[in-house]
Structure formats: C-alpha cells, structure tokens
Design a protein around this motif. Structure first.
Motif, PDB file in Angstrom:
ATOM      1  N   UNK B 106      55.835  46.065  91.034  1.00  0.00           N
ATOM      2  CA  UNK B 106      54.504  46.209  91.614  1.00  0.00           C
ATOM      3  C   UNK B 106      54.796  47.392  92.377  1.00  0.00           C
ATOM      4  N   UNK B 107      53.993  48.609  92.387  1.00  0.00           N
ATOM      5  CA  UNK B 107      53.969  49.664  92.949  1.00  0.00           C
ATOM      6  C   UNK B 107      53.766  49.744  94.397  1.00  0.00           C
ATOM      7  N   UNK B 108      52.656  48.538  94.474  1.00  0.00           N
ATOM      8  CA  UNK B 108      52.241  48.474  95.960  1.00  0.00           C
ATOM      9  C   UNK B 108      53.161  48.181  96.990  1.00  0.00           C
ATOM     10  N   UNK B 109      54.092  47.527  96.397  1.00  0.00           N
ATOM     11  CA  UNK B 109      55.115  46.886  97.139  1.00  0.00           C
ATOM     12  C   UNK B 109      56.547  47.569  97.230  1.00  0.00           C
ATOM     13  N   UNK B 110      56.873  48.206  96.136  1.00  0.00           N
ATOM     14  CA  UNK B 110      58.183  48.915  95.831  1.00  0.00           C
ATOM     15  C   UNK B 110      58.331  50.348  96.548  1.00  0.00           C
ATOM     16  N   UNK B 111      57.098  51.010  96.391  1.00  0.00           N
ATOM     17  CA  UNK B 111      57.250  52.430  97.001  1.00  0.00           C
ATOM     18  C   UNK B 111      57.301  52.546  98.222  1.00  0.00           C
ATOM     19  N   UNK B 112      56.650  51.629  98.968  1.00  0.00           N
ATOM     20  CA  UNK B 112      56.562  51.573 100.638  1.00  0.00           C
ATOM     21  C   UNK B 112      58.104  51.507 101.117  1.00  0.00           C
ATOM     22  N   UNK B 113      58.915  50.609 100.354  1.00  0.00           N
ATOM     23  CA  UNK B 113      60.355  50.675 101.026  1.00  0.00           C
ATOM     24  C   UNK B 113      60.797  51.921 101.205  1.00  0.00           C
ATOM     25  N   UNK B 114      60.708  52.856 100.479  1.00  0.00           N
ATOM     26  CA  UNK B 114      61.156  54.168 101.028  1.00  0.00           C
ATOM     27  C   UNK B 114      60.282  55.069 101.488  1.00  0.00           C
ATOM     28  N   UNK B 115      59.017  55.103 101.273  1.00  0.00           N
ATOM     29  CA  UNK B 115      58.133  55.937 101.578  1.00  0.00           C
ATOM     30  C   UNK B 115      57.330  55.619 102.956  1.00  0.00           C
ATOM     31  N   UNK B 116      57.348  54.287 103.396  1.00  0.00           N
ATOM     32  CA  UNK B 116      56.652  54.087 104.678  1.00  0.00           C
ATOM     33  C   UNK B 116      56.865  55.013 105.641  1.00  0.00           C
ATOM     34  N   UNK B 117      56.039  55.469 106.526  1.00  0.00           N
ATOM     35  CA  UNK B 117      56.161  56.427 107.563  1.00  0.00           C
ATOM     36  C   UNK B 117      56.884  55.667 108.567  1.00  0.00           C
ATOM     37  N   UNK B 118      57.987  56.484 109.173  1.00  0.00           N
ATOM     38  CA  UNK B 118      58.520  56.236 110.398  1.00  0.00           C
ATOM     39  C   UNK B 118      59.122  57.176 111.083  1.00  0.00           C
ATOM     40  N   UNK B 119      59.178  57.058 112.406  1.00  0.00           N
ATOM     41  CA  UNK B 119      59.597  58.127 113.172  1.00  0.00           C
ATOM     42  C   UNK B 119      61.129  58.288 112.899  1.00  0.00           C
ATOM     43  N   UNK B 120      61.867  57.099 112.428  1.00  0.00           N
ATOM     44  CA  UNK B 120      63.185  57.175 112.264  1.00  0.00           C
ATOM     45  C   UNK B 120      63.585  58.038 111.111  1.00  0.00           C
ATOM     46  N   UNK B 121      62.649  57.831 110.367  1.00  0.00           N
ATOM     47  CA  UNK B 121      63.047  58.943 108.962  1.00  0.00           C
ATOM     48  C   UNK B 121      63.426  60.414 108.912  1.00  0.00           C
ATOM     49  N   UNK B 122      64.157  60.927 108.284  1.00  0.00           N
ATOM     50  CA  UNK B 122      64.284  62.398 108.517  1.00  0.00           C
ATOM     51  C   UNK B 122      63.076  62.997 108.329  1.00  0.00           C
ATOM     52  N   UNK B 123      62.694  64.265 109.009  1.00  0.00           N
ATOM     53  CA  UNK B 123      61.228  64.741 109.021  1.00  0.00           C
ATOM     54  C   UNK B 123      60.810  65.375 107.793  1.00  0.00           C
ATOM     55  N   UNK B 124      61.824  65.482 106.819  1.00  0.00           N
ATOM     56  CA  UNK B 124      61.499  66.226 105.584  1.00  0.00           C
ATOM     57  C   UNK B 124      61.471  65.346 104.456  1.00  0.00           C
ATOM     58  N   UNK B 126      59.523  62.679 102.299  1.00  0.00           N
ATOM     59  CA  UNK B 126      57.867  62.590 102.010  1.00  0.00           C
ATOM     60  C   UNK B 126      57.794  60.825 102.687  1.00  0.00           C
ATOM     61  N   UNK B 127      56.694  60.797 103.464  1.00  0.00           N
ATOM     62  CA  UNK B 127      56.576  59.445 104.028  1.00  0.00           C
ATOM     63  C   UNK B 127      54.883  59.511 104.267  1.00  0.00           C
ATOM     64  N   UNK B 128      54.420  58.231 104.125  1.00  0.00           N
ATOM     65  CA  UNK B 128      52.989  58.265 104.424  1.00  0.00           C
ATOM     66  C   UNK B 128      52.783  56.718 105.093  1.00  0.00           C
ATOM     67  N   UNK B 129      51.476  56.714 105.657  1.00  0.00           N
ATOM     68  CA  UNK B 129      51.084  55.484 106.241  1.00  0.00           C
ATOM     69  C   UNK B 129      50.384  54.869 105.062  1.00  0.00           C
ATOM     70  N   UNK B 130      50.843  53.627 104.293  1.00  0.00           N
ATOM     71  CA  UNK B 130      50.134  53.215 103.077  1.00  0.00           C
ATOM     72  C   UNK B 130      48.709  52.963 103.620  1.00  0.00           C
ATOM     73  N   UNK B 131      48.343  52.467 104.552  1.00  0.00           N
ATOM     74  CA  UNK B 131      46.724  51.972 104.616  1.00  0.00           C
ATOM     75  C   UNK B 131      45.991  53.554 104.853  1.00  0.00           C
ATOM     76  N   UNK B 132      46.560  54.403 105.599  1.00  0.00           N
ATOM     77  CA  UNK B 132      45.669  55.655 105.738  1.00  0.00           C
ATOM     78  C   UNK B 132      45.888  56.478 104.537  1.00  0.00           C
ATOM     79  N   UNK B 133      46.682  56.295 103.757  1.00  0.00           N
ATOM     80  CA  UNK B 133      46.989  57.385 102.647  1.00  0.00           C
ATOM     81  C   UNK B 133      46.090  56.746 101.238  1.00  0.00           C
ATOM     82  N   UNK B 134      46.148  55.427 101.088  1.00  0.00           N
ATOM     83  CA  UNK B 134      45.636  55.154  99.710  1.00  0.00           C
ATOM     84  C   UNK B 134      44.679  53.820 100.237  1.00  0.00           C
ATOM     85  N   UNK B 135      44.644  53.501 101.362  1.00  0.00           N
ATOM     86  CA  UNK B 135      43.849  52.092 101.724  1.00  0.00           C
ATOM     87  C   UNK B 135      44.636  50.982 100.927  1.00  0.00           C
ATOM     88  N   UNK B 136      46.020  50.890 100.720  1.00  0.00           N
ATOM     89  CA  UNK B 136      46.350  49.651  99.990  1.00  0.00           C
ATOM     90  C   UNK B 136      46.702  49.588  98.719  1.00  0.00           C
TER      91      UNK B 136
END
Lengths: 233, 156, 395
Positions: B106-124, B126-136
């Motif tokens: 289920x890509x709705x759950x799988x991908x955000x494990x890595x790509x959910x935006x967080x200030x803690x992740x390296x700046x370079x 690729x990370x997104x806020x799932x709601x803002x990016x695709x509305x879920x």
C-alpha cells in the motif's frame, strides 16, 4: 523457465551445515561503514534485522538514535530512540540546531571487552572478525551485557542466553550482505571486508574522516562512522 | 615411623581430594565438546551452526535473476540504490518457491516511511508533507515506485 | 517509557542483575569477615575473642553453603554452570568463582573446622546413636585417633590452613569486587579500589555478624556475655570500619575532584534515585551512626549493660549499611545509561525466582543452616548435658 540461481537458492535457504564451500574464514575481516549524512531515520534496518533474525520485541540487535544538538552544546544533546527507531521517528518541527540519525549495532570489536569477561567461552570473535555467541553454551549470566560499553547486547527472553548482532554471519558467509545493509534505502549502511582488496568501501575509508564510537575505550571497534558528531554518546 | 599413625587422618582427607580431582578429570574428558579450542577458547562448531541459520531476505541479486525488467527500470531512476526487499519485505520464501505470492504493498503507507518531511532528515533528501503534497492520495497514483520521477513528456 | 527518564540505549532499560546479585557479595562478605575474626584468634593470638572462634567458622560455613544459590537462580541456564569448571575462560574474573569457592569451602573452611572439631567428632561418634552416629563416623573418615600427638599435628596444620585462609578469604570476596571494578564500560563500578572496598566492608559486616550471633546465642543459652570478648570484637570492628569508611570516602572524593565525563550523570543519580539507599541508609544510618556509637565506647567508660545495647544497635545498623552498599554498587551501576543521558528504574519483583521473597528466603536460610550446625557441632560444651566423655584409646 526457472533460472539456475533460483534452483541453487533452494540449497542456500535449506541452510548448509558449514558456510559455502569456497568461504575461507581467514580471507575475511568483517566490518561496517555507517554514513551518517545519508541516514534518514526510516527504521528499515531495524525492521529488517528483526525479521531476518527473529529478534524479540523490546530488544534490539540494531537501533537508530536521533540527535538534536543546539548550537555548539555538544555535552547536552537531546536523543531519542522510540522503540529503537523501528517505526521511524516522529516528525521534528524545530529548525534550530542540527539533527542527525545514528544507527547503532554491535561494533564487533577486535579487542572486545565482552568476550574478555565471558566465564566459559560462549562468546568469541570468529577468525573472520565477527563477535558471536554460542547459544548452546551460554549460561545467561549477563556479564557480557554489563561489559559492553555500547549497550548492544541483551538476554534473549525465551532462550535465556546472551544475544546480539551477528553481522548476519549466515548471510555474509554466502556472499550476501547483512539484512540491515540490504534494506537501507540510502546506502547509509555498508558491509565492509577489510581484508578484501577489491572491496569498494576501502577507498571511502581512506578518503573520508571516519570515527568509531567511544574510541577512548580502546575496544578496537570495527564499525566506522562517517561524519560522526562529537555529541554522539 | 609413628607420624603416619598420628597423621593418618590427614592422608585420608587428602585422599578425598585426589579422588575428587580424578573424577573431575574423567568427567571433563567426556563432557567438554570435541570442537572446543579449535579456533580459540570456544566451541568451534558454533561458527558453522550460526552460519547455517535460515534466510528471510533473498538479497537483490536473487530478485534480479527473475525480475531483470524491473531491475532495468530501477537502474535508471532515483530508486536505483533502493533494494527490492527494502519495500517488498523479506521474500526468500518467494525466491525459493515462486508460487508464494508476496503481499501487495500500500503505497499510501509505505512511501511516507522514508519521504515524510521532517526537520531531522538531511536537507537534500526528497521529503514531502503527505497532506499538502497529495491530499492523502496513494503515491503510485502519480509516481511509479520503481522509477519515481514523474515524466513530464512521453509518460510511461 | 515506563520508569525511564531521559535517554537510555534501548537494551539498557531493563536491569540485568537483580537483588540476588546484590545478595551474593553480601553473603560472601559475611563469610570472609567471619573468617577474619576467627583468624584473629588463631593467627594473631587475640585470646579475648576465643569464645567466638568456633562460632565464627560455623557462621562462615553456613553462609558459604548458601552463597552459590543466588547465582544459580540468576543464571539463564544453571544446568550449564559446570562449564565454568570444565572450560573456564582465563581472562574472566567470574570464571574463577567455581575454583575459588571449592578451594575455600573444602581446603580452608571444612578442613579447618574438621581439624578443630576432630576430637569432638570422634567422641560424638562413640557416644551418639542411630543416624547421628553414622554421620559422625563418616565425618571421622574412619580414623579414631585423638592421641595428644595427633591433636598437636592437627593444631599445627590448622594454623597453616588459617594462615592460607586469610588471603583465600580475600580472594573469595575480592574477586567479586574485581568483577565490578575491572569493567571499563561502567564508570560507577570501574575503580581499582573496588576489590579493596569490598574486602574491608566484608570484614565489617562479617565481624559485626559474628558479634551479634555470639551475643544472641549466649543470651539464648541464658549465659552471661563475655564482656572482654565483645569489647575486643567491637574495638576491631571500629578500627576496620574507620579504614573502610576512609576508602569509600577516598573513592568519592576522587570522583568529585576528577569530575570526568560520567560525573554529572552519576552525581545526579546519587542525589535522586540513590538518595535514600546511599546517603540515608549506607552513609548516615549504616556507617556514621555505628562509627560514632562504637567510637563513644572506645573513648568513654560506659557500664556493660549500655555497651551491650550499643553493640547490638551498631551491629544491626552495620548489616543494613553494608547491604545498602552492595545494593548501591550493583543496582546503582545499572540505573544510569552508559550514554550519560538518562536513568531507568529497578522494578523488583516479588514472587519470581529473582524476586524479593526469594532474597529474603536466601537471607534466612543460612541462619537455619547455622542452627543445624550448632546442633551438630556445638561450639561449646553444653552445661545441661554431661561433659564429653574422656578420650578412649584409639581403636
């Protein structure tokens, strides 16, 4: 048509009594490289290790820590590791200071204090540099758990013996990589064979500033960290 | 010499020790595992036993022997360094017996494990806020997981 | 997370060594201390403590017999513990346990008790009946020789055994201190002073225990307490306690002065999670109060009935204090994270095999064993019964 590799795979899966016939222990000296700037704290490695090695709930052969260092205050980082980072980390919102992730595991120390203190010889370093536990010989006294400066050992709740990262010995002796390295999406974890002249990581180790955890302990730790911050405990 | 007469009890006591030590040596000979000391102060056979543990992850080389087409598609994209089982989970059993079907992801759950935006992740990274990016929406609605960059022309 | 404050490495949260591992050094400490008191009479010819010689040896034996039990209960696989005899790892201090224990039990304690009691054993083997007679006969090892010359030989050999027994007692208990003190991973334990502090606190607890047992058994036998005896014991107790306290203070002052990377974390731990057990129980109630009480007796002239009460109070407080010391070392060493960023809590179970009830049982068990030993090998001729018959010629 089934490729030959898949057929041969059956024998690999069955578990051979020895390592692959052409694996010579004295030709290898295993180690690992952790590239901190690449770690995104996804927790894949923690989950993969648990799946590969049947690691019991609440215990960790590998885990990820998240550090938040305010300005230059290296002596007081804020560190979290929720369930070892198994389900990743909550999103960090503050933007001040620096954040980074530090995956940890057994350092497979060349002068390991844990093998030194085992009263019966149940834990040892193999001729190819992997610190292992003989779980049919271990008494479960937990002296090795106390002696490890890195907190990488635990007593298995059901087997009642010492347990820890085996560097996926059952994989690396068959030419595979460890479960954690296999599943790291960014290549932050890399298995290294220090004795293999063809190992691609040798060049990295020679050209980057790497450090081991708690070098003052002089344990001969063999897990190298690229860009390890001074605040890391 | 009357010493043995008056010290006889001491010899009896010492004799107990001798017997105990002899019994110890005999028991030790039978009890210590044969491979102990082969490589060091441990049971040499333990190494082989640990090496014979079962595998759960097949490793990407094995996946690619059958799924060469996917490997090709991945090689060109941003997920080139992401191994198959990092997303698909442990599949050594599938590699051994391809009739065992891996679970659909289920890509709705799988991908955000890595790509959910967080200030803690390296700046370079690729990370997104799932709601803002695709509305879920599930990520594969727009991105092909094996080669996630969205083609602007000549879509696949 | 439950009971965790700050950050701990995930595998560190649950404690590995429980109250049973606190109990083990406490018990072997009593063994070593009791033996040192016995050796005071035998080697250093302190005549005044003679009434406690045999009692001290039996006390040591009773506790030594129980000593392996907390360890066995703690092991994940106690059935594999003989491996320590068959393949001991020479670099591990723990590996020497089996050998040191056996040596001390058989070649020192049992041997010395047997040599000192041999005459009584032979006589009892002749005067008793039934199962007891069988038991005493086995204990004579088949020799009925109690001629003056054989007894003289026994005394000489016994003297050598006691002499050897002193360093043996130090090793029996000192190696436990080394087990902790040699671990570079744990800064609370890591110290060359650890074995020394263990030995001195062992002497304090053992001597105080024999003093209490002597006073208790004498009272129970409705006899007057030999005041010169307990006064002498209390004097040795006082001076050894001063030494012990000085060593512990040296360790503390050294830590505070050096203030290495672990200091802040350990300091916080002592002031919070270990406050009651360390500051209140170990230092104030368990060390300062008994030292002051015993010191008062040394510098003033108090009537016997006050001195006796002071000795009992001091002796009991000492037991609390030395047990608290073991607790603070073992449990304290596991309450803080090796990252120096957090703390956990010890959740002591009640009814599991490493729980409080078992710990209490293991503390009472040696006293029960001592009771049996006192019946089997009376340290004193019982005035209610006829005196032991005159020695019969050797068979």
């Amino acid at each position: 048509m089934l490729p030959a590799a898949a057929i041969a795979w059956k024998y690999v899966l069955a578990g051979t009594p020895e390592e692959s016939p052409n694996y010579n222990k004295s030709d290898h000296w295993w180690s690992m490289l952790i590239d901190i700037p690449k770690c995104i704290g996804c927790g894949n490695c923690v989950r993969a290790c648990a799946a590969e090695n049947d690691v019991p709930e609440g215990h960790f052969r590998t885990w990820v820590e998240r550090y938040h260092v305010d300005d230059w205050h290296m002596e007081s980082p804020q560190v979290i590791s929720p369930d070892g980072g198994k389900e990743g980390f909550p999103a960090a919102s503050e933007d001040s200071g620096k954040y980074f992730f530090v995956p940890k595991l057994c350092n497979h120390c060349a002068d390991s204090p844990c093998t030194q203190v085992c009263p019966v010889g149940a834990t040892f370093i193999s001729p190819d540099g992997v610190v292992l536990v003989d779980q049919t010989y271990c008494l479960g006294c937990a002296y090795c758990v106390q002696a490890c400066p890195y907190g990488c050992r635990y007593i298995h709740p059901e087997k009642r013996v010492a347990d820890k990262c085996t560097l996926c010995y059952h994989r690396i002796t068959q030419g595979l990589t460890t479960a954690c390295c296999e599943n790291c999406p960014t290549g932050a974890r890399q298995l290294v064979d220090l004795k293999d002249p063809n190992d691609p990581i040798h060049a990295f180790l020679k050209t980057h500033h790497v450090q081991v955890l708690k070098p003052q302990m002089a344990t001969g730790a063999k897990v190298f960290y690229n860009e390890l911050d001074g605040s890391v405990r | 010499m009357s010493l043995s007469k008056d010290a006889g009890h001491l010899f009896r006591f010492a004799f107990l020790f001798v017997i105990a030590f002899a019994v110890f040596l005999v028991v030790r000979h039978f009890v210590v595992p044969k491979t102990f000391g082969e490589y060091g102060h441990y049971r040499g056979a333990a190494i082989g036993e640990i090496a014979a543990r079962p595998l759960h992850y097949a490793g990407h080389d094995t996946c690619e022997t059958c799924h060469a087409d996917v490997a090709e598609a991945k090689k060109a994209g941003k997920h080139a360094g992401v191994n198959c089982e990092a997303c698909h989970g442990p599949l050594a059993n599938h590699a051994a017996d391809p009739s065992i079907q891996p679970a659909h992801l289920d890509t709705a759950v799988l991908c955000i494990r890595c790509h959910a935006a967080s200030a803690a992740k390296p700046k370079d990274f690729p990370q997104v806020d799932a709601q803002q990016h695709s509305g879920g929406l599930a990520c594969e609605t727009c991105h092909k997981p094996h080669s996630p960059a969205i083609q602007t022309e000549g879509a696949k | 997370m439950n009971g965790v404050e700050g950050f701990m490495y995930p595998n560190e949260i649950a404690l590995q060594w429980s109250v049973l591992i606190v109990l083990y050094p406490y018990i072997t400490g009593l063994v070593a201390g009791a033996f040192i008191l016995a050796s005071l009479e035998r080697i250093f010819n302190v005549e005044a403590v003679k009434p406690t010689y045999r009692l001290a040896l039996l006390t040591a034996l009773a506790f030594l017999l129980v000593a392996p039990l907390p360890l066995q209960l703690h092991l994940g696989h106690p059935e594999r513990s003989p491996e320590m005899y068959f393949t001991p790892h020479a670099t591990s201090a723990m590996a020497m346990f089996g050998f040191v224990y056996l040596w001390y039990l058989m070649a020192v304690l049992v041997f010395e008790i047997w040599l000192d009691y041999r005459r009584d054993i032979v006589l009892l083997s002749q005067s008793s009946t039934g199962l007891l007679r069988r038991l005493y006969r086995i204990m004579t090892l088949g020799s009925q020789n109690i001629s003056p010359r054989s007894l003289a030989i026994d005394r000489k050999v016994g003297w050598i055994v006691t002499l050897v027994g002193i360093p043996s007692a130090f090793i029996l208990h000192g190696y436990v201190g080394f087990i902790f003190g040699s671990l570079k991973a744990n800064p609370w334990w890591n110290s060359p002073l650890m074995p020394v502090v263990f030995i001195f606190s062992a002497m304090v607890s053992g001597i105080a225990a024999v003093m209490l047992l002597y006073m208790g058994t004498t009272k129970w036998r409705k006899l007057p307490i030999d005041m010169p005896c307990v006064d002498t014991i209390a004097m040795y107790l006082f001076y050894i306690f001063i030494l012990d306290f000085s060593l512990e203070m040296l360790d503390l002052i050294h830590r505070v002065y050096e203030a290495d990377e672990s200091f802040r974390s350990l300091n916080f731990m002592v002031h919070t999670r270990l406050y009651f057990s360390q500051i209140v129980l170990q230092i104030c109630i368990g060390t300062l109060v008994p030292i002051i009480l015993l010191g008062i007796v040394q510098v003033t002239k108090l009537p016997p009935f006050i001195r006796k009460r002071i000795y009992v109070v001091a002796g009991c407080l000492v037991q609390i204090g030395i047990f608290a010391m073991r607790w603070n070392v073992v449990i304290g060493g596991q309450l803080f994270s090796k990252s120096f960023l957090g703390y956990t809590t010890y959740k002591m179970a009640l009814v599991t095999k490493e729980g409080l009830l078992v710990a209490i049982f293991l503390t009472i068990l040696p006293l029960c064993i001592l009771w049996v030993l006192l019946k089997l090998l009376p340290p004193w001729p019982d005035k209610d019964h006829a005196p032991l018959p005159a020695a019969t010629p050797a068979q």
